[in-house]
Write a protein that holds these residues in place. Structure first.
Motif, PDB file in Angstrom:
ATOM      1  N   UNK A   8       0.817  -1.200   0.000  1.00  0.00           N
ATOM      2  CA  UNK A   8       0.000   0.000   0.000  1.00  0.00           C
ATOM      3  C   UNK A   8       0.856   1.257   0.000  1.00  0.00           C
ATOM      4  N   UNK A   9       0.209   2.363   0.116  1.00  0.00           N
ATOM      5  CA  UNK A   9       0.837   3.679   0.108  1.00  0.00           C
ATOM      6  C   UNK A   9       1.565   3.883   1.426  1.00  0.00           C
ATOM      7  N   UNK A  10       2.839   4.261   1.367  1.00  0.00           N
ATOM      8  CA  UNK A  10       3.670   4.310   2.563  1.00  0.00           C
ATOM      9  C   UNK A  10       3.656   5.657   3.283  1.00  0.00           C
ATOM     10  N   UNK A  31      -9.023   6.664  -1.672  1.00  0.00           N
ATOM     11  CA  UNK A  31      -8.029   6.054  -0.785  1.00  0.00           C
ATOM     12  C   UNK A  31      -8.003   4.534  -0.919  1.00  0.00           C
ATOM     13  N   UNK A  32      -9.145   3.929  -1.243  1.00  0.00           N
ATOM     14  CA  UNK A  32      -9.192   2.476  -1.431  1.00  0.00           C
ATOM     15  C   UNK A  32      -8.233   2.039  -2.533  1.00  0.00           C
ATOM     16  N   UNK A  33      -8.032   2.889  -3.537  1.00  0.00           N
ATOM     17  CA  UNK A  33      -7.170   2.507  -4.657  1.00  0.00           C
ATOM     18  C   UNK A  33      -5.692   2.510  -4.281  1.00  0.00           C
ATOM     19  N   UNK A  34      -5.303   3.307  -3.278  1.00  0.00           N
ATOM     20  CA  UNK A  34      -3.892   3.332  -2.868  1.00  0.00           C
ATOM     21  C   UNK A  34      -3.648   2.612  -1.549  1.00  0.00           C
ATOM     22  N   UNK A  35      -4.701   2.326  -0.815  1.00  0.00           N
ATOM     23  CA  UNK A  35      -4.621   1.564   0.441  1.00  0.00           C
ATOM     24  C   UNK A  35      -3.474   2.025   1.341  1.00  0.00           C
ATOM     25  N   UNK A  36      -3.572   3.230   1.880  1.00  0.00           N
ATOM     26  CA  UNK A  36      -2.464   3.732   2.707  1.00  0.00           C
ATOM     27  C   UNK A  36      -2.216   2.835   3.918  1.00  0.00           C
ATOM     28  N   UNK A  37      -0.936   2.669   4.241  1.00  0.00           N
ATOM     29  CA  UNK A  37      -0.564   1.875   5.411  1.00  0.00           C
ATOM     30  C   UNK A  37      -0.969   2.555   6.707  1.00  0.00           C
ATOM     31  N   UNK A  38      -0.932   3.876   6.712  1.00  0.00           N
ATOM     32  CA  UNK A  38      -1.334   4.642   7.891  1.00  0.00           C
ATOM     33  C   UNK A  38      -2.370   5.677   7.472  1.00  0.00           C
ATOM     34  N   UNK A  65     -16.156   1.561   4.667  1.00  0.00           N
ATOM     35  CA  UNK A  65     -15.351   1.692   3.448  1.00  0.00           C
ATOM     36  C   UNK A  65     -13.858   1.444   3.640  1.00  0.00           C
ATOM     37  N   UNK A  66     -13.394   1.404   4.854  1.00  0.00           N
ATOM     38  CA  UNK A  66     -11.981   1.066   5.074  1.00  0.00           C
ATOM     39  C   UNK A  66     -11.904  -0.449   5.205  1.00  0.00           C
ATOM     40  N   UNK A  67     -11.478  -1.069   4.119  1.00  0.00           N
ATOM     41  CA  UNK A  67     -11.495  -2.534   4.029  1.00  0.00           C
ATOM     42  C   UNK A  67     -10.093  -3.128   4.064  1.00  0.00           C
TER      43      UNK A  67
END
Length: 70
Positions: A8-10, A31-38, A65-67
Motif C-alpha cells: 500500500x501507500x507508505x 483512498x481504497x485505490x492506494x490503500x495507505x498503510x497509515x 469503506x476502510x477494508x
C-alpha cells in the motif's frame, strides 16, 4: 524512494471529516485505490442534534469503506 509498495501507500494520510458525507465517500473511494498503510482520521463532533445524525452516518461509512489494514 517509491511511495507505493505491494503493501500500500507508505506516506501517512490524515482524513478530516465533519458533515459532508458525499465528500467523505469520494475521498475514501480514492483512498481504497492506494490503500495507505497509515490512515489517521479526525472527525469533528456535531454542533446540534441535526448534525449528530450526519456525523454518525459519516463515522459508520468510514468503518464500512476502510477494508484494508491501516
Amino acid at each position: 524512494m517509491n511511495a507505493i509498495d505491494n503493501g500500500g501507500y507508505k506516506v501517512p494520510i490524515l482524513l478530516l471529516t465533519f458533515n459532508r458525507l458525499d465528500l467523505v465517500r469520494e475521498q475514501l473511494k480514492a483512498l481504497q485505490s492506494i490503500r495507505p498503510n497509515q490512515l489517521f482520521i479526525s472527525s469533528d463532533g456535531p454542533r446540534n442534534k441535526q448534525e449528530l445524525r450526519i456525523v454518525e452516518l459519516i463515522r459508520r461509512e468510514i468503518d464500512r469503506l476502510i477494508t484494508w489494514d491501516c
